[in-house]
Scaffold this motif. Structure first.
Motif, PDB file in Angstrom:
ATOM      1  N   GLU A  48      -9.643   3.620  20.853  1.00  0.00           N
ATOM      2  CA  GLU A  48      -8.682   4.635  21.323  1.00  0.00           C
ATOM      3  C   GLU A  48      -8.655   5.060  22.405  1.00  0.00           C
ATOM      4  OE1 GLU A  48      -9.232   7.924  18.589  1.00  0.00           O
ATOM      5  OE2 GLU A  48      -9.488   6.837  16.915  1.00  0.00           O
ATOM      6  N   ASP A  72     -20.933  -5.447  15.993  1.00  0.00           N
ATOM      7  CA  ASP A  72     -20.781  -5.172  14.659  1.00  0.00           C
ATOM      8  C   ASP A  72     -19.508  -4.213  14.647  1.00  0.00           C
ATOM      9  OD1 ASP A  72     -22.390  -6.331  13.053  1.00  0.00           O
ATOM     10  OD2 ASP A  72     -23.817  -4.675  13.217  1.00  0.00           O
ATOM     11  N   ARG A 106      -7.345  -4.126   3.298  1.00  0.00           N
ATOM     12  CA  ARG A 106      -6.421  -3.380   3.909  1.00  0.00           C
ATOM     13  C   ARG A 106      -6.985  -1.835   4.077  1.00  0.00           C
ATOM     14  NH1 ARG A 106      -0.494  -4.426   2.838  1.00  0.00           N
ATOM     15  NH2 ARG A 106      -0.022  -2.714   4.459  1.00  0.00           N
ATOM     16  N   GLY A 107      -7.183  -1.564   2.853  1.00  0.00           N
ATOM     17  CA  GLY A 107      -7.467   0.091   2.500  1.00  0.00           C
ATOM     18  C   GLY A 107      -8.693   0.423   3.253  1.00  0.00           C
ATOM     19  N   PHE A 117     -21.235   9.757  14.707  1.00  0.00           N
ATOM     20  CA  PHE A 117     -20.067   8.711  14.165  1.00  0.00           C
ATOM     21  C   PHE A 117     -20.342   7.451  14.972  1.00  0.00           C
ATOM     22  CE2 PHE A 117     -17.752  12.752  13.638  1.00  0.00           C
ATOM     23  CZ  PHE A 117     -18.084  12.863  12.077  1.00  0.00           C
ATOM     24  N   GLY A 118     -19.653   6.435  14.235  1.00  0.00           N
ATOM     25  CA  GLY A 118     -19.968   5.020  14.880  1.00  0.00           C
ATOM     26  C   GLY A 118     -19.525   4.780  16.470  1.00  0.00           C
ATOM     27  N   ASP A 119     -18.289   5.286  16.686  1.00  0.00           N
ATOM     28  CA  ASP A 119     -17.949   4.800  18.220  1.00  0.00           C
ATOM     29  C   ASP A 119     -18.855   5.673  19.190  1.00  0.00           C
ATOM     30  OD1 ASP A 119     -16.393   6.925  17.209  1.00  0.00           O
ATOM     31  OD2 ASP A 119     -14.700   5.804  17.831  1.00  0.00           O
ATOM     32  N   ARG A 147     -21.810   4.187  21.366  1.00  0.00           N
ATOM     33  CA  ARG A 147     -21.516   3.237  22.890  1.00  0.00           C
ATOM     34  C   ARG A 147     -20.859   3.931  23.822  1.00  0.00           C
ATOM     35  NH1 ARG A 147     -17.979  -0.476  19.436  1.00  0.00           N
ATOM     36  NH2 ARG A 147     -19.230  -2.108  18.719  1.00  0.00           N
ATOM     37  N   GLU A 204      -8.020   0.525   7.111  1.00  0.00           N
ATOM     38  CA  GLU A 204      -7.183   1.723   7.359  1.00  0.00           C
ATOM     39  C   GLU A 204      -8.251   2.914   7.516  1.00  0.00           C
ATOM     40  OE1 GLU A 204      -4.024   2.160   8.412  1.00  0.00           O
ATOM     41  OE2 GLU A 204      -3.657  -0.145   7.939  1.00  0.00           O
ATOM     42  N   HIS A 239      -3.438  14.395  12.942  1.00  0.00           N
ATOM     43  CA  HIS A 239      -4.423  15.231  12.305  1.00  0.00           C
ATOM     44  C   HIS A 239      -4.955  16.394  12.544  1.00  0.00           C
ATOM     45  CE1 HIS A 239      -5.336  10.607  11.338  1.00  0.00           C
ATOM     46  NE2 HIS A 239      -5.107  11.089  10.437  1.00  0.00           N
ATOM     47  N   LEU A 254     -19.724  -3.633   3.807  1.00  0.00           N
ATOM     48  CA  LEU A 254     -19.567  -2.015   4.113  1.00  0.00           C
ATOM     49  C   LEU A 254     -19.598  -1.170   2.893  1.00  0.00           C
ATOM     50  CD1 LEU A 254     -16.732  -2.327   6.848  1.00  0.00           C
ATOM     51  CD2 LEU A 254     -19.127  -1.345   7.251  1.00  0.00           C
ATOM     52  N   TYR A 260     -21.039   8.771   8.265  1.00  0.00           N
ATOM     53  CA  TYR A 260     -19.763   8.857   8.220  1.00  0.00           C
ATOM     54  C   TYR A 260     -19.209  10.179   8.080  1.00  0.00           C
ATOM     55  CZ  TYR A 260     -20.405   3.779   7.799  1.00  0.00           C
ATOM     56  OH  TYR A 260     -20.586   2.357   8.083  1.00  0.00           O
ATOM     57  N   LEU A 269     -17.571  -0.972  14.399  1.00  0.00           N
ATOM     58  CA  LEU A 269     -17.914   0.481  14.188  1.00  0.00           C
ATOM     59  C   LEU A 269     -16.803   1.257  13.660  1.00  0.00           C
ATOM     60  CD1 LEU A 269     -20.484   1.140  17.150  1.00  0.00           C
ATOM     61  CD2 LEU A 269     -20.992   0.832  14.895  1.00  0.00           C
ATOM     62  N   PRO A 270     -17.026   2.164  12.694  1.00  0.00           N
ATOM     63  CA  PRO A 270     -15.641   2.921  12.238  1.00  0.00           C
ATOM     64  C   PRO A 270     -15.283   4.081  13.446  1.00  0.00           C
ATOM     65  CG  PRO A 270     -17.596   3.332  11.050  1.00  0.00           C
ATOM     66  CD  PRO A 270     -18.180   2.529  12.022  1.00  0.00           C
ATOM     67  N   ARG A 271     -14.083   4.056  13.589  1.00  0.00           N
ATOM     68  CA  ARG A 271     -13.708   5.260  14.564  1.00  0.00           C
ATOM     69  C   ARG A 271     -13.726   6.451  13.882  1.00  0.00           C
ATOM     70  NH1 ARG A 271      -8.692   2.931  14.741  1.00  0.00           N
ATOM     71  NH2 ARG A 271      -7.585   5.004  14.490  1.00  0.00           N
ATOM     72  N   ILE A 272     -13.899   7.505  15.008  1.00  0.00           N
ATOM     73  CA  ILE A 272     -14.325   9.022  14.484  1.00  0.00           C
ATOM     74  C   ILE A 272     -13.005   9.448  13.684  1.00  0.00           C
ATOM     75  CG2 ILE A 272     -13.569   9.681  16.946  1.00  0.00           C
ATOM     76  CD1 ILE A 272     -15.287  11.919  16.775  1.00  0.00           C
ATOM     77  N   CYS A 273     -11.768   9.260  14.311  1.00  0.00           N
ATOM     78  CA  CYS A 273     -10.929  10.112  13.537  1.00  0.00           C
ATOM     79  C   CYS A 273      -9.472   9.195  13.067  1.00  0.00           C
ATOM     80  CB  CYS A 273     -10.170  11.176  14.080  1.00  0.00           C
ATOM     81  SG  CYS A 273      -9.622  10.637  15.770  1.00  0.00           S
ATOM     82  N   ASP A 331     -22.600   3.907   2.100  1.00  0.00           N
ATOM     83  CA  ASP A 331     -22.389   5.331   3.177  1.00  0.00           C
ATOM     84  C   ASP A 331     -21.194   5.690   3.088  1.00  0.00           C
ATOM     85  OD1 ASP A 331     -25.166   4.486   3.889  1.00  0.00           O
ATOM     86  OD2 ASP A 331     -24.333   3.246   5.561  1.00  0.00           O
ATOM     87  N   LEU A 332     -20.188   5.039   2.417  1.00  0.00           N
ATOM     88  CA  LEU A 332     -18.967   5.358   2.494  1.00  0.00           C
ATOM     89  C   LEU A 332     -18.081   6.064   1.478  1.00  0.00           C
ATOM     90  CD1 LEU A 332     -17.467   2.131   4.000  1.00  0.00           C
ATOM     91  CD2 LEU A 332     -18.124   4.370   5.165  1.00  0.00           C
ATOM     92  N   MET A 363       0.652  -1.216  -0.092  1.00  0.00           N
ATOM     93  CA  MET A 363       0.074   0.040  -0.021  1.00  0.00           C
ATOM     94  C   MET A 363       0.930   1.149  -0.088  1.00  0.00           C
ATOM     95  SD  MET A 363      -3.028   0.794   2.565  1.00  0.00           S
ATOM     96  CE  MET A 363      -3.308  -0.987   2.526  1.00  0.00           C
TER      97      MET A 363
END
Lengths: 379, 357
Positions: A362, B351, B275-276, A96-98, A101, B279, A201, B202, A123, B353-357, B207-208, A1
């Motif tokens: 995180e 499930d 992988r992409g 957002f996802g996290d 919870r 990430e 970031h 996904l 998203y 869940l995508p992280r915020i950042c 949605d992405l 990558m």
């Protein structure tokens, strides 16, 4: 990558680890009195555990996991306000996802959803805006949170909503900024930190200048870092070089992405829509001056707090008590390691988090629990 | 009035002449339902046990008559959004999922049942396509769909279409796969790249705003499993790594056998596109769902033969040994990273869940 593999090259990583070992020896860091470096950003904490870097660095170096997970530092009262908003008739709550919870005193958004609230994961704030366009009969609220990284996109969504005259879109704004809590941490007399790895970031937006006070007033080195293993280790080596040389400056390891002046366009967007609140509560850290953002008066129509009379908009700034025994605050300050908390791994697990640091991957407690508990597991 | 869903023998697909939708009448037990079954399901799943239209299918005991053979029986409900995705659809998933649950137990699948719950207003053309896809998957797996049920629920009571399949199969004498049988020293095999299905779904949800060439790995694994058992008869156990991914399966095995499982990151096959996606979203490919990926625990002295057998099979060309079973840490799975660090590989939380950042 492309742009990833070269920063995960084992040979390069080995060379950096050797350099870090020599520097720690030179500084005199030992297991009993290690050189302590705080990685401010939750993304860095995650990378450290994901790649097992904490097990590769010498014993005389200790990572202290900072307050840089926006989901983790959100106080219970704000989550409660958000759950209350989600439960109002006609409200469609997006986030957002996290964030779904995070536990409040009366459960999480995920629980509210199971109980019938319309909570949807998006998203980007622009996806929330699109939902508002498509469902004109509903009040679409975006639970906005995050540091300077996510703030420009939220600001852009508000400006877009204003341009289109969308009347059913609001933000429940929980954006926070990085420099004020760092100042609060540095002013804490219990704190013993030798240097900082700065967030990549966030710095892409704000640049490197806002960290200057750390070097000039508090004489601690700061190195803004990327997120790949070689980035992080190189940044640690740069912090150690400064300590070894008795210097304290702001340096930029992530120059391929971060400019000293940041991103002026993003900064202008943020400034147009948001202004600092006088005070904002952080989970575990208490109230910190000018650390949270709210929407400017001009955009009051898009402010869920004003429109629905919740949170600070309802004149409410009561701190919700944290759960008994929860030591999230000490962990965030770097005064305690997660496994030392009496609730860690027993009452508080990623499956049923008591404190916020167990919520997001995180969060340092979740990261310890997921990746680091090898020694305990082997016993 | 007949529903009229004609088959097109030339193309092998079901080709309804006009767009129609499912109505409550299709579940009412009357003429409309009879026509739906007769026009859609019977021609697609064509076999003698089904054609007699009794309340139960009566099967030839076949291999079960052999002394020491055992009956394997499994069931699974299928819900997926979107119903059709690159590499498959809910129908293919419903057949492969149940076939695979039998296959990883060492069973040869004999027959499946199929119960559908359809939301009022569902497109008949879409339903015909999904049924055709079930037929194709069943044909590939060499299994018949011998009994079924159709229910229609009011609009809003279901998300389009739910399918439940159950399956019976025969386990040959002497085959006894069990997660508790894993022993220190055993090799851990996978038959191909991880996370293709999870990442495809996904991306397919749209949605992405991502575009990839990814396809689900949805496929029947009974042929692959039979090849494994021939080449490595001492195989301890196998699992298909569906929800929760390879991480969940290996944690279950480590717990059942009270052993440690140690993976080596460089050997774990993951496509660059997966992988992409991981990430970008902060996800772990080892936690993503698969629908045609099996994990097998094989004694070290048979690992080479097992790997060769899988690599010779069309669904195992990407097979790898990704780690080994160890004494410790008991009940846990660890991953040695490409940089030499080590970390726990825990069960995912629900499930991804995508992280915020």
């Amino acid at each position: 990558m492309k742009f990833v593999d070269e920063f995960r090259d084992p040979a390069q990583v080995r060379a950096l680890l050797a350099r870090i070992g020599r520097l720690v020896d030179r500084i005199g860091g030992t297991r009993d009195r290690p050189v302590t470096i705080m990685e401010i950003c939750g993304g860095h904490t995650h990378a450290i555990f994901r790649f097992g870097l904490h097990r590769l660095t010498p014993e005389g170096l200790e990572f202290v996991h900072g307050p840089g997970c926006p989901v983790c530092v959100l106080p219970m009262a704000r989550v409660d306000d958000c759950v209350e908003l989600a439960q109002r008739p006609g409200v469609l709550l997006t986030t957002f996802g996290d964030a779904v919870r995070v536990p409040g005193t009366r459960g999480s958004l995920l629980q509210a959803k199971a109980d019938g609230a319309d909570v949807r994961i998006v998203y980007s704030p622009l996806d929330a805006l699109e939902l508002a366009r498509r469902t004109p009969g509903r009040e679409v609220v975006f639970f906005a949170l995050g540091f300077e990284t996510t703030m420009p996109a939220t600001a852009a969504a508000v400006l877009q909503a204003e341009r289109e005259g969308i009347a059913n879109f609001t933000l429940f704004c929980n954006h926070i900024t990085v420099p004020p809590p760092l100042r609060a941490l540095l002013q804490d007399p219990d704190m013993r930190l030798d240097g900082f790895v700065g967030p990549g970031h966030v710095s892409m937006v704000i640049g490197t200048e806002p960290y200057r006070f750390i070097a000039e007033e508090f004489h601690r080195p700061v190195v803004v870092s990327g997120f790949e293993p070689a980035d992080l280790l190189q940044s640690v080596a740069m912090v150690l070089e400064q300590i070894a040389q008795g210097r304290a400056a702001v340096e930029n390891q992530y120059a391929r992405v971060v400019r000293p002046e940041g991103n002026p366009r993003a900064l202008a967007l943020m400034d147009r829509v948001f202004e600092p609140r006088d005070r904002f509560e952080w989970r575990g850290l208490g109230e910190i001056d000018s650390s949270g953002m709210r929407m400017r008066e001009r955009y009051a129509a898009f402010d869920a707090e004003r429109k629905f009379g919740v949170g600070y908009g309802a004149g409410r700034a009561r701190p919700a008590p944290e759960s008994d025994g929860c030591r999230c605050g000490d962990v965030v300050k770097g005064a305690m390691k997660p496994p030392a908390c009496p609730l860690f791994g027993t009452a508080c697990t990623p499956q049923s988090p008591v404190g916020a640091l167990m919520v997001s991957s995180e969060g340092s407690c979740a990261a310890y629990h997921q990746y680091a508990g090898l020694r305990e597991a082997a016993e | 009035m007949s529903t009229v869903i004609a088959t097109d023998p030339g193309a092998g697909h079901l080709a309804p002449p006009a767009h129609r939708t499912i109505t409550m009448a299709h579940g009412g037990g009357g003429r409309a339902m009879r026509d739906l079954v007769a026009d859609l399901f019977l021609p697609a799943f064509d076999n003698p046990a089904l054609a007699v239209l009794e309340d139960q299918a009566q099967l030839d005991p076949g291999g079960l008559a052999v002394p020491g053979a055992r009956l394997a029986f499994t069931t699974d409900g299928f819900v997926v959004r979107p119903l059709v995705f690159p590499g498959g659809d809910i129908g293919k998933l419903a057949v492969c999922g149940t076939v695979n649950d039998l296959a990883v137990g060492g069973a040869t699948p004999l027959a499946l049942s199929c119960a559908v719950v359809i939301e009022e207003g569902f497109d008949l053309v879409l339903l015909a396509g999904i049924v055709a896809s079930m037929r194709a998957a069943a044909a590939e797996a060499g299994v018949s769909i011998v009994t079924g049920d159709t229910k229609v629920v009011e609009r809003g009571a279901a998300d389009g279409l739910f399918i439940t399949t159950a399956g019976v199969g025969v386990v040959a004498p002497g085959v006894a796969l069990s997660a508790a049988a894993a022993r220190p020293g055993d090799a851990v095999l996978v038959n191909g790249p991880l996370g293709d299905h999870g990442a495809t779904i996904l991306v397919a949800r749209g949605d992405l705003a991502l575009e990839t060439e990814l396809q689900s790995d949805c496929r029947p694994l009974n042929g692959l499993m039979q090849a494994l058992l021939r080449a490595a008869p001492g195989t301890r156990c196998a699992r298909d790594a569906t929800r929760g991914g390879v991480a969940a399966v290996l944690n279950e095995i480590a717990g059942s056998a009270s052993v440690g499982i140690r993976l080596v990151e460089e050997t774990v096959p993951v496509r660059p596109a997966v992988r992409g996606v991981c990430e970008i979203l902060g996800l772990d490919p080892l936690h993503l769902a698969n629908e045609g990926t099996a994990v097998a625990i094989v004694p070290a002295d048979e690992a080479g033969a097992a790997l060769a057998a899988w690599r010779a099979h069309p669904y195992g060309a990407g097979a790898r040994i990704i780690g080994s079973v160890a004494e410790a840490p008991r009940g846990r799975v660890t991953l040695r990273t490409s940089l030499g660090g080590e970390r726990l590989l825990d069960l995912p939380l629900g499930d991804p869940l995508p992280r915020i950042c």
